[in-house]
Design a protein around this motif. Structure first.
Motif, mmCIF file in Angstrom:
data_model
loop_
_atom_site.group_PDB
_atom_site.id
_atom_site.type_symbol
_atom_site.label_atom_id
_atom_site.label_comp_id
_atom_site.label_asym_id
_atom_site.label_seq_id
_atom_site.Cartn_x
_atom_site.Cartn_y
_atom_site.Cartn_z
ATOM 1 N N CYS A 1 0.935 -1.123 -0.030
ATOM 2 C CA CYS A 1 -0.155 0.029 0.171
ATOM 3 C C CYS A 1 0.967 1.096 0.019
ATOM 4 O O CYS A 1 0.498 2.294 -0.585
ATOM 5 C CB CYS A 1 -0.972 0.041 1.290
ATOM 6 N N ALA A 2 1.751 1.465 0.827
ATOM 7 C CA ALA A 2 2.685 2.409 0.995
ATOM 8 C C ALA A 2 3.576 2.560 -0.466
ATOM 9 O O ALA A 2 3.685 3.530 -1.040
ATOM 10 C CB ALA A 2 3.875 2.252 2.063
ATOM 11 N N ALA B 1 2.581 1.799 -3.376
ATOM 12 C CA ALA B 1 1.510 1.971 -4.511
ATOM 13 C C ALA B 1 1.280 3.582 -4.305
ATOM 14 O O ALA B 1 0.923 4.325 -5.383
ATOM 15 C CB ALA B 1 0.284 1.282 -4.554
ATOM 16 N N LEU B 2 1.128 4.092 -3.317
ATOM 17 C CA LEU B 2 0.681 5.458 -2.721
ATOM 18 C C LEU B 2 1.970 6.298 -3.330
ATOM 19 O O LEU B 2 1.939 7.425 -3.771
ATOM 20 C CB LEU B 2 0.353 5.754 -1.561
ATOM 21 N N GLY B 3 3.057 5.732 -2.802
ATOM 22 C CA GLY B 3 4.209 6.353 -3.321
ATOM 23 C C GLY B 3 4.501 6.606 -4.923
ATOM 24 O O GLY B 3 4.920 7.537 -5.086
ATOM 25 N N LEU B 4 4.357 5.445 -5.242
ATOM 26 C CA LEU B 4 4.499 5.519 -6.642
ATOM 27 C C LEU B 4 3.603 6.608 -7.338
ATOM 28 O O LEU B 4 3.823 7.149 -8.370
ATOM 29 C CB LEU B 4 4.375 4.176 -7.455
ATOM 30 N N GLY C 1 -3.234 1.478 -4.641
ATOM 31 C CA GLY C 1 -3.022 1.574 -3.079
ATOM 32 C C GLY C 1 -4.371 1.722 -2.278
ATOM 33 O O GLY C 1 -4.257 0.942 -1.014
ATOM 34 N N LEU C 2 -5.325 2.222 -2.673
ATOM 35 C CA LEU C 2 -6.521 2.489 -1.970
ATOM 36 C C LEU C 2 -7.145 0.898 -1.746
ATOM 37 O O LEU C 2 -7.746 0.668 -0.835
ATOM 38 C CB LEU C 2 -7.673 3.290 -2.466
ATOM 39 N N LEU C 3 -7.180 0.007 -2.811
ATOM 40 C CA LEU C 3 -7.684 -1.248 -2.639
ATOM 41 C C LEU C 3 -6.709 -2.040 -1.646
ATOM 42 O O LEU C 3 -7.308 -2.933 -1.186
ATOM 43 C CB LEU C 3 -7.624 -1.925 -4.286
ATOM 44 N N ASP C 4 -5.396 -1.802 -1.498
ATOM 45 C CA ASP C 4 -4.620 -2.389 -0.758
ATOM 46 C C ASP C 4 -5.150 -1.950 0.701
ATOM 47 O O ASP C 4 -5.111 -2.762 1.710
ATOM 48 C CB ASP C 4 -3.119 -2.034 -1.104
#
Length: 225
Positions: free
Chosen positions: A95-96, A98-101, A134-137
């Motif tokens: 999650c971190a 994906a949001l970072g990417l 990331g939100l789905l994670d």
């Protein structure tokens, strides 16, 4: 970088047939599992080598594309392996990541650091996709345990998207290595986007699996003479 390029090409040539076999084989069967394992390994190599090669392109590219591949293939693989549907530290890290990417890609698009032949639109689309993933994670983390249907859907769409990266990169991005007669052919676009058609078919089938099963039960079986 010539050795890295050779490894990258070999991994791509392995990813395409293994991904095709995994998609076409009976789901949950031995062939599906073995082909999926080969596809996973080849895509990991593709992601790592792409991240290494991009800065040496002319003009230089971003290693984020390789990390993009690694994220999707890794999260899909873990979802398939965790048959109990549990989530934990890996999903938090994913999650971190994906949001970072998403933030990095969006920053590159806004500042003009990166660009594509089609403009900045694809970069914003990639940033939005990373944000969604990331939100789905985060949703999976909060649930703590996914249902079988949720776990399969998570594995399915992420694996198909990773497969699209391979097919799109080859059939659309490497047309110069294909015979001149097929360059620009609509067939190449069909082959490139085929993973999305497969993804849509299985997601719809998964979504309405119970309804399909009930429908089959209601169909009368003809009596044998």
């Amino acid at each position: 970088m010539s050795i890295v390029m050779a490894i990258h090409i070999a991994a791509g040539l392995l990813a395409l047939p293994s991904g095709t076999v995994a998609v076409g084989a009976r789901k949950g069967g031995r062939l599906h599992a073995r082909a999926g394992t080969v596809f996973f390994g080849s895509m990991v190599v593709l992601g790592v080598t792409a991240a290494m090669l991009e800065p040496f392109r002319d003009p230089p590219g971003s290693p984020i594309a390789g990390l993009f591949v690694l994220y999707f293939i890794a999260t899909s693989w873990v979802a398939a392996r965790r048959r109990d549907g549990t989530t934990g530290k890996f999903e938090i890290i994913a999650c971190a990541a994906a949001l970072g990417l998403a933030a990095l890609i969006a920053w590159d698009a806004f500042t003009g650091t990166s660009d594509t032949p089609a403009g900045r639109g694809p970069l914003f689309a990639a940033a939005g996709l990373c944000l969604l993933a990331g939100l789905l994670d985060l949703n999976a983390i909060l649930r703590r345990r996914l249902t079988p249907a949720q776990r399969i859907a998570r594995h399915l769409w992420r694996m198909c998207f990773a497969f699209f990266i391979a097919t799109g990169s080859f059939f659309l991005g490497q047309q110069d290595v294909l015979p001149a007669a097929v360059r620009g052919s609509p067939v190449l676009f069909v082959l490139a986007f085929a993973p999305f058609a497969v993804m849509a078919f299985w997601l719809v089938r998964l979504r309405f699996a119970k309804a399909i099963a009930r429908l089959k039960l209601r169909v009368p079986v003809p009596e044998q003479a």
